[in-house]
Design a protein around this motif. Structure first.
Motif, short mmCIF file in Angstrom:
data_model
loop_
_atom_site.label_atom_id
_atom_site.label_comp_id
_atom_site.label_asym_id
_atom_site.label_seq_id
_atom_site.Cartn_x
_atom_site.Cartn_y
_atom_site.Cartn_z
N VAL A 100 1.26 -1.60 0.16
CA VAL A 100 0.25 0.09 0.17
C VAL A 100 1.29 1.37 -0.66
O VAL A 100 1.88 1.26 0.82
N TYR A 101 1.11 2.08 -1.16
CA TYR A 101 0.75 2.92 -0.98
C TYR A 101 0.55 4.73 -0.70
O TYR A 101 -1.06 4.20 -0.67
N TYR A 102 0.60 5.48 -0.28
CA TYR A 102 -0.19 6.69 0.23
C TYR A 102 0.31 7.77 -0.60
O TYR A 102 1.45 8.14 -0.68
N GLN A 103 -0.30 8.74 -1.31
CA GLN A 103 -0.51 9.86 -2.12
C GLN A 103 -1.24 10.89 -1.13
O GLN A 103 -2.31 11.15 -0.88
N PRO A 104 -0.30 12.18 -0.61
CA PRO A 104 -0.96 12.73 0.40
C PRO A 104 -2.10 13.67 -0.48
O PRO A 104 -2.29 14.52 -1.71
N THR A 105 -2.90 14.13 -0.04
CA THR A 105 -4.22 15.63 -0.10
C THR A 105 -3.90 16.93 0.57
O THR A 105 -3.48 16.68 1.64
N TYR A 106 -4.24 17.90 0.26
CA TYR A 106 -3.70 19.56 0.72
C TYR A 106 -5.20 20.55 1.14
O TYR A 106 -6.29 20.07 -0.03
N ASP A 107 -5.15 20.27 2.71
CA ASP A 107 -6.54 21.51 2.22
C ASP A 107 -5.79 23.31 1.08
O ASP A 107 -5.30 23.35 2.01
N ALA A 108 -7.07 23.37 0.43
CA ALA A 108 -7.12 24.34 -0.14
C ALA A 108 -6.18 25.45 0.41
O ALA A 108 -6.07 26.29 0.27
N SER A 109 -6.88 25.52 1.53
CA SER A 109 -7.26 27.43 1.78
C SER A 109 -6.50 27.33 2.81
O SER A 109 -5.44 28.21 3.03
N THR A 110 -5.76 26.40 3.77
CA THR A 110 -4.24 26.35 4.48
C THR A 110 -3.52 25.97 3.77
O THR A 110 -2.51 25.90 4.77
N MET A 111 -3.00 25.24 2.57
CA MET A 111 -2.16 24.53 2.42
C MET A 111 -1.50 23.65 3.49
O MET A 111 -0.39 23.55 3.25
N LEU B 7 3.23 18.08 -7.22
CA LEU B 7 3.69 19.02 -6.79
C LEU B 7 3.93 18.76 -5.18
O LEU B 7 4.78 19.44 -5.06
N PHE B 8 3.00 17.91 -4.58
CA PHE B 8 3.55 17.75 -3.43
C PHE B 8 4.31 16.51 -2.80
O PHE B 8 5.09 16.55 -2.57
N ALA B 9 3.71 15.11 -3.69
CA ALA B 9 3.85 14.02 -3.65
C ALA B 9 3.63 12.96 -4.88
O ALA B 9 2.34 12.91 -4.46
N CYS B 10 4.10 12.20 -5.08
CA CYS B 10 4.17 11.05 -5.94
C CYS B 10 3.34 10.61 -4.73
O CYS B 10 3.66 10.30 -3.65
#
Length: 635
Positions: free
Chosen positions: A401-412, A616-619
């Motif tokens: 299992v790999y994990y790709q991060p997700t980010y909150d656009a307002s706070t980054m 841009l954040f991570a693969c």
């Protein structure tokens, strides 16, 4: 003397009736086109003619003293008998190598060498009236053997031994029933020869040979279980058996696959689901360029042609002829239509290793885009490798299992991560999810992969290493629609000490309209238990407005293709803006995939996107690297 002659005539008439019956049945069944069939017919004709001349001789012998003309008939019958009977042993040998397929490995020089003993004995039989080396009649018209007749028997024994040797060599290349039938043929024919050799007053040869031929007709020549009764084309079982035989003999087999990719057009044209119509029109065409015995029909949409023995240029020319034909219209009851076909020229064992691979290619579903590529055999064989890799990986726990991060656009700030299955096979290495997930869905193994990923995510959350981040887990729609799915998911999740709110389930909307109600029920039950639901791949062609309205998703994931299109032209930008506005108006949040530049981030923030995901954040990262990433460590 009269009683003995009647005994001989009875044997001959019995042999004649049996051989004529075999001959008639063979022609009625239209089993005359293969080399094996023609050799068999030649043997039956020899036995038939010998039975006639032997019966005539036996009938004439009691009248030998009544005139010279009767004696001429007797001598002529005996002469014809020896000329024809000398043919039987070499014909039997040639029949055996035709049935086993070893004839395909014979060159002209070797064939001549093996035919030499027969040629010698045949010449001896032909010149016997002058030499009397084979047999002669004395003044009392009594029959006597000469030295050459024993040579003929010795040569016959030689061909029996050679035929038996060929049978043993090819034992694993033919079916058990054929092997036993050939042994029976040998034993019966040999018994008749030995009995007549020991006592020439018992004319058992022809009768035994006729019985043996009857057995061969029923067990070897009979192909009812190998042939489609309507088209006369070989079926799936025949294809499997014949490929196995040819490969066991060490032969190279050029193969042409013709896969009809729009076979369902027959239903629209004829208003019937009768696939025999497709079989009929296509097989009628294939028979015009290939012998019937080379054509196989293993499933309703596929034809396979085995081209062993044909030259490479000839095969390529015929392949092109097939392609040209499928560029023209077909006609049923005055209605013209087009058939799309993937025509694949390949070979075994170079590209295809065994009969199972042949059936795999025959049964493979080829996408239209792939079918237009002349190299599509490589795609099919790669798919076979991936399918085997999926099976091995599930058995050997080679899925990670790999994990790709997700980010909150307002706070980054980190919002969560998407859990993605990755597979590294021991034979073919890393396999992309774009390859192994569709394969797993088609062969029914996707549930095991989904369960594995969910358990790993639950274990990860339970450990606390995720630092409270929510983890997205992909669910197959196929899995969601199966009975007991909800209970199964709850059993897995509740076996760990975690909150349901820490898991988001992603579903790619790819169902038929009639399944919306069932899928909607699943979504509601999961939401009632505290899970969040994401709709994946919005904008790829899977999703539609009905899914947005009828399925109670919390977040809609917009596919990267829409984002990238928005950067290229105004139309793409309009689609992205309107999609985001519509989703927000429906009370859903928006996550955009494929973010790769700061410019894209600025544009998406301006459009009010809620969450971001991309390289841009991570693969996608293995768990250890993901933990370093969320800790701010460079990976």
């Amino acid at each position: 003397m009269q009683t003995m002659n009647e005994f001989h005539i009875a044997f001959d008439i019995a042999a004649l009736v049996i051989s004529i019956t075999v001959l008639i049945y063979t022609f009625l069944q239209k089993r005359t086109d293969k080399k094996q069939n023609r050799v068999f017919i030649a043997i039956v004709l020899v036995v038939t003619l010998n039975s006639i001349v032997s019966a005539l001789a036996s009938f004439s012998e009691p009248f030998a003293y009544e005139g010279a003309s009767i004696n001429v008939v007797i001598k002529l019958c005996q002469y014809l008998y020896f000329i024809m009977h000398t043919l039987l042993s070499p014909l039997l040998y040639f029949y055996v190598i035709s049935v086993t397929g070893t004839v395909l490995k014979r060159g002209k020089r070797k064939t001549f060498f093996y035919a030499l003993p027969f040629l010698i004995t045949e010449v001896l039989a032909l010149i016997n009236p002058q030499t009397q080396w084979v047999y002669y009649y004395d003044e009392a018209m009594a029959f006597h053997r000469s030295w050459a007749e024993y040579l003929i028997y010795a040569v016959a024994a030689l061909y029996f031994i050679l035929a038996l040797e060929e049978l043993l060599f090819a034992w694993n290349a033919i079916t058990k029933s054929k092997s036993i039938a050939l042994i029976y043929l040998f034993a019966l024919a040999l018994a008749g020869v030995i009995i007549q050799l020991i006592n020439q007053d018992i004319k058992s040869e022809l009768f035994a040979e006729a019985l043996a031929l009857m057995g061969a007709m029923l067990s070897i020549e009979n192909e009812d279980d190998r042939i489609d009764a309507d088209t006369g084309i070989y079926n799936r079982r025949a294809l499997q058996m014949d490929v196995h035989s040819l490969l066991m003999l060490g032969l190279n087999i050029p193969i042409i696959f013709v896969k009809i990719t729009n076979a369902n057009i027959i239903e629209r044209v004829t208003q019937s689901a009768n696939h025999d119509i497709l079989s009929d029109i296509c097989s009628d065409f294939f028979i015009t360029i290939f012998p019937r015995y080379r054509i196989y029909h293993p499933n309703p949409e596929t034809f396979v042609i085995l081209c062993n023995g044909l030259g490479g240029d000839d095969i390529t020319e015929k392949t092109e002829e097939i392609r040209r034909r499928f560029k023209k219209g077909w006609n049923i009851s005055g209605i013209s239509f087009m058939l799309e076909a993937a025509v694949i020229e390949t070979g075994a064992p170079k590209m295809i290793k065994n009969e199972d691979d042949v059936l795999y290619v025959a049964d493979s579903i080829i996408p239209m885009a792939v079918s237009k590529n002349r190299a599509d055999i490589e795609w099919i064989m790669r798919r076979a490798e991936v399918e085997n890799a999926v099976k091995r990986s599930i058995m050997e726990d080679n899925i990670e299992v790999y994990y790709q991060p997700t980010y909150d656009a307002s706070t980054m700030q980190l919002h969560g991560a998407e859990a993605l299955a990755r597979m590294k096979d021991s034979d073919i290495g890393m396999v992309s999810p774009d390859e192994f997930i569709p394969v797993a869905e088609q062969n029914g193994m996707v549930e095991e992969i989904d369960d594995f990923v969910l358990r790993e995510v639950c274990r990860f959350i339970e450990s606390g290493e995720n630092r409270g981040s929510r983890i997205n887990v992909n669910l197959s729609v196929i899995q969601c629609l199966r009975p007991g799915f909800f209970e199964h998911i709850m059993e897995i999740v509740d076996s760990y000490d975690i909150k349901h709110s820490q898991i988001n389930f992603e579903i790619t909307e790819s169902v038929e309209a009639e399944d919306y109600e069932k899928l909607s029920g699943v979504v509601k039950r999961l939401k009632n238990e505290g899970f969040s639901l994401y709709m994946d791949d919005y904008g790829t062609g899977y999703s539609n407005m009905e899914a947005i309205f009828s399925l109670d998703f919390d977040v809609i994931k917009i596919d990267k293709s829409i984002l990238w299109s928005a950067e290229k032209d105004g139309c793409g930008r309009t689609i992205l803006e309107n999609s985001i506005r519509m989703i927000h108006d429906l009370g859903r949040k928006v996550l955009v995939e494929g973010v790769e530049t700061e410019e894209q981030v600025d544009m998406l923030k301006a459009l009010g996107v809620d969450y971001l995901q991309g390289y841009l954040f991570a693969c996608p990262l293995p768990k250890e690297k993901f933990l370093k990433h969320i800790s701010g460590v460079e990976v």
